[in-house]
Design a protein around this motif. Structure first.
Motif, PDB file in Angstrom:
ATOM      1  N   UNK A  59     -39.284   0.479  -7.578  1.00 33.17           N
ATOM      2  CA  UNK A  59     -39.676   1.573  -8.451  1.00 33.17           C
ATOM      3  C   UNK A  59     -38.456   2.450  -8.690  1.00 33.17           C
ATOM      4  N   UNK A  60     -38.113   2.677  -9.964  1.00 34.63           N
ATOM      5  CA  UNK A  60     -36.924   3.454 -10.313  1.00 34.63           C
ATOM      6  C   UNK A  60     -37.259   4.438 -11.433  1.00 34.63           C
ATOM      7  N   UNK A  61     -36.386   5.451 -11.594  1.00 33.17           N
ATOM      8  CA  UNK A  61     -36.448   6.327 -12.760  1.00 33.17           C
ATOM      9  C   UNK A  61     -35.709   5.655 -13.896  1.00 33.17           C
ATOM     10  N   UNK A  62     -36.261   5.741 -15.094  1.00 34.85           N
ATOM     11  CA  UNK A  62     -35.637   5.130 -16.261  1.00 34.85           C
ATOM     12  C   UNK A  62     -35.579   6.159 -17.385  1.00 34.85           C
ATOM     13  N   UNK A  63     -34.393   6.716 -17.655  1.00 38.49           N
ATOM     14  CA  UNK A  63     -34.295   7.697 -18.747  1.00 38.49           C
ATOM     15  C   UNK A  63     -34.610   7.040 -20.094  1.00 38.49           C
ATOM     16  N   UNK A  64     -35.541   7.615 -20.821  1.00 37.50           N
ATOM     17  CA  UNK A  64     -35.959   7.068 -22.117  1.00 37.50           C
ATOM     18  C   UNK A  64     -35.924   8.164 -23.172  1.00 37.50           C
ATOM     19  N   UNK A  65     -35.411   7.821 -24.342  1.00 39.05           N
ATOM     20  CA  UNK A  65     -35.399   8.759 -25.463  1.00 39.05           C
ATOM     21  C   UNK A  65     -36.754   8.668 -26.172  1.00 39.05           C
ATOM     22  N   UNK A  66     -37.413   9.808 -26.325  1.00 43.08           N
ATOM     23  CA  UNK A  66     -38.713   9.851 -26.977  1.00 43.08           C
ATOM     24  C   UNK A  66     -38.529   9.935 -28.486  1.00 43.08           C
ATOM     25  N   UNK A  67     -39.440   9.322 -29.214  1.00 38.24           N
ATOM     26  CA  UNK A  67     -39.324   9.347 -30.667  1.00 38.24           C
ATOM     27  C   UNK A  67     -40.697   9.551 -31.316  1.00 38.24           C
ATOM     28  N   UNK A  68     -41.319  10.672 -30.988  1.00 40.01           N
ATOM     29  CA  UNK A  68     -42.583  10.998 -31.637  1.00 40.01           C
ATOM     30  C   UNK A  68     -42.796  12.499 -31.609  1.00 40.01           C
ATOM     31  N   UNK A  69     -43.563  12.962 -32.564  1.00 39.95           N
ATOM     32  CA  UNK A  69     -43.963  14.370 -32.705  1.00 39.95           C
ATOM     33  C   UNK A  69     -42.769  15.310 -32.580  1.00 39.95           C
ATOM     34  N   UNK A  70     -42.960  16.404 -31.860  1.00 39.90           N
ATOM     35  CA  UNK A  70     -41.896  17.404 -31.739  1.00 39.90           C
ATOM     36  C   UNK A  70     -40.924  17.095 -30.606  1.00 39.90           C
ATOM     37  N   UNK A  71     -41.037  15.926 -29.998  1.00 40.60           N
ATOM     38  CA  UNK A  71     -40.137  15.535 -28.907  1.00 40.60           C
ATOM     39  C   UNK A  71     -39.096  14.539 -29.375  1.00 40.60           C
ATOM     40  N   UNK A  72     -38.949  14.353 -30.676  1.00 40.72           N
ATOM     41  CA  UNK A  72     -38.039  13.351 -31.215  1.00 40.72           C
ATOM     42  C   UNK A  72     -36.627  13.557 -30.676  1.00 40.72           C
ATOM     43  N   UNK A  73     -36.137  12.545 -29.964  1.00 38.19           N
ATOM     44  CA  UNK A  73     -34.785  12.610 -29.408  1.00 38.19           C
ATOM     45  C   UNK A  73     -34.705  13.166 -27.998  1.00 38.19           C
ATOM     46  N   UNK A  74     -35.783  13.762 -27.496  1.00 44.42           N
ATOM     47  CA  UNK A  74     -35.776  14.293 -26.123  1.00 44.42           C
ATOM     48  C   UNK A  74     -35.658  13.149 -25.120  1.00 44.42           C
ATOM     49  N   UNK A  75     -34.924  13.386 -24.040  1.00 45.66           N
ATOM     50  CA  UNK A  75     -34.814  12.396 -22.962  1.00 45.66           C
ATOM     51  C   UNK A  75     -35.821  12.745 -21.866  1.00 45.66           C
ATOM     52  N   UNK A  76     -36.513  11.756 -21.375  1.00 44.01           N
ATOM     53  CA  UNK A  76     -37.461  11.926 -20.267  1.00 44.01           C
ATOM     54  C   UNK A  76     -37.230  10.810 -19.255  1.00 44.01           C
ATOM     55  N   UNK A  77     -37.373  11.146 -17.991  1.00 44.39           N
ATOM     56  CA  UNK A  77     -37.314  10.122 -16.949  1.00 44.39           C
ATOM     57  C   UNK A  77     -38.712   9.576 -16.741  1.00 44.39           C
ATOM     58  N   UNK A  78     -38.880   8.315 -17.088  1.00 43.76           N
ATOM     59  CA  UNK A  78     -40.145   7.629 -16.855  1.00 43.76           C
ATOM     60  C   UNK A  78     -39.967   6.685 -15.683  1.00 43.76           C
ATOM     61  N   UNK A  79     -41.061   6.304 -15.061  1.00 38.03           N
ATOM     62  CA  UNK A  79     -40.997   5.330 -13.972  1.00 38.03           C
ATOM     63  C   UNK A  79     -40.883   3.927 -14.549  1.00 38.03           C
ATOM     64  N   UNK A  80     -40.210   3.058 -13.802  1.00 39.24           N
ATOM     65  CA  UNK A  80     -40.073   1.670 -14.214  1.00 39.24           C
ATOM     66  C   UNK A  80     -40.027   0.788 -12.983  1.00 39.24           C
ATOM     67  N   UNK A  81     -40.442  -0.460 -13.173  1.00 43.83           N
ATOM     68  CA  UNK A  81     -40.250  -1.484 -12.154  1.00 43.83           C
ATOM     69  C   UNK A  81     -38.929  -2.170 -12.475  1.00 43.83           C
ATOM     70  N   UNK A  82     -38.093  -2.385 -11.478  1.00 49.11           N
ATOM     71  CA  UNK A  82     -36.827  -3.100 -11.671  1.00 49.11           C
ATOM     72  C   UNK A  82     -36.893  -4.401 -10.897  1.00 49.11           C
TER      73      UNK A  82
END
Length: 78
Positions: A31-54
């Motif tokens: 289980x790792x953090x995976x920084x992802x760029x959001x592309x919807x609504x008013x968060x377009x371009x915001x980076x968020x750390x989502x969980x991911x399986x590696x």
């Protein structure tokens, strides 16, 4: 011998913790953090750390099918 490349499978927000724990217990994934760029609504371009399986691609493909099936079961239950 070269090490096999590892990949990330982003866990969609809302997946129950019980499903995440089960996948970690069943498969050779981390289980790792995976920084992802959001592309919807008013968060377009915001980076968020989502969980991911590696893990290895073949393992992640099996884990993804299992995760989807478990989430469908979870949603269908009362």
């Amino acid at each position: 011998m070269a090490e096999e490349e590892l990949y990330d499978l982003v866990i969609p927000p809302g997946v129950p913790r019980s499903v995440i724990r089960d996948i970690i217990g069943k498969y050779d994934v981390e289980l790792v953090d995976s920084p992802q760029r959001l592309s919807f609504a008013n968060m377009d371009g915001d980076m968020r750390n989502l969980l991911a399986f590696r893990g290895k691609m073949d393992v992640l493909q099996k884990a993804e099918k299992d995760m989807v099936a478990q989430v469908k079961d979870f949603i269908g239950s009362d």
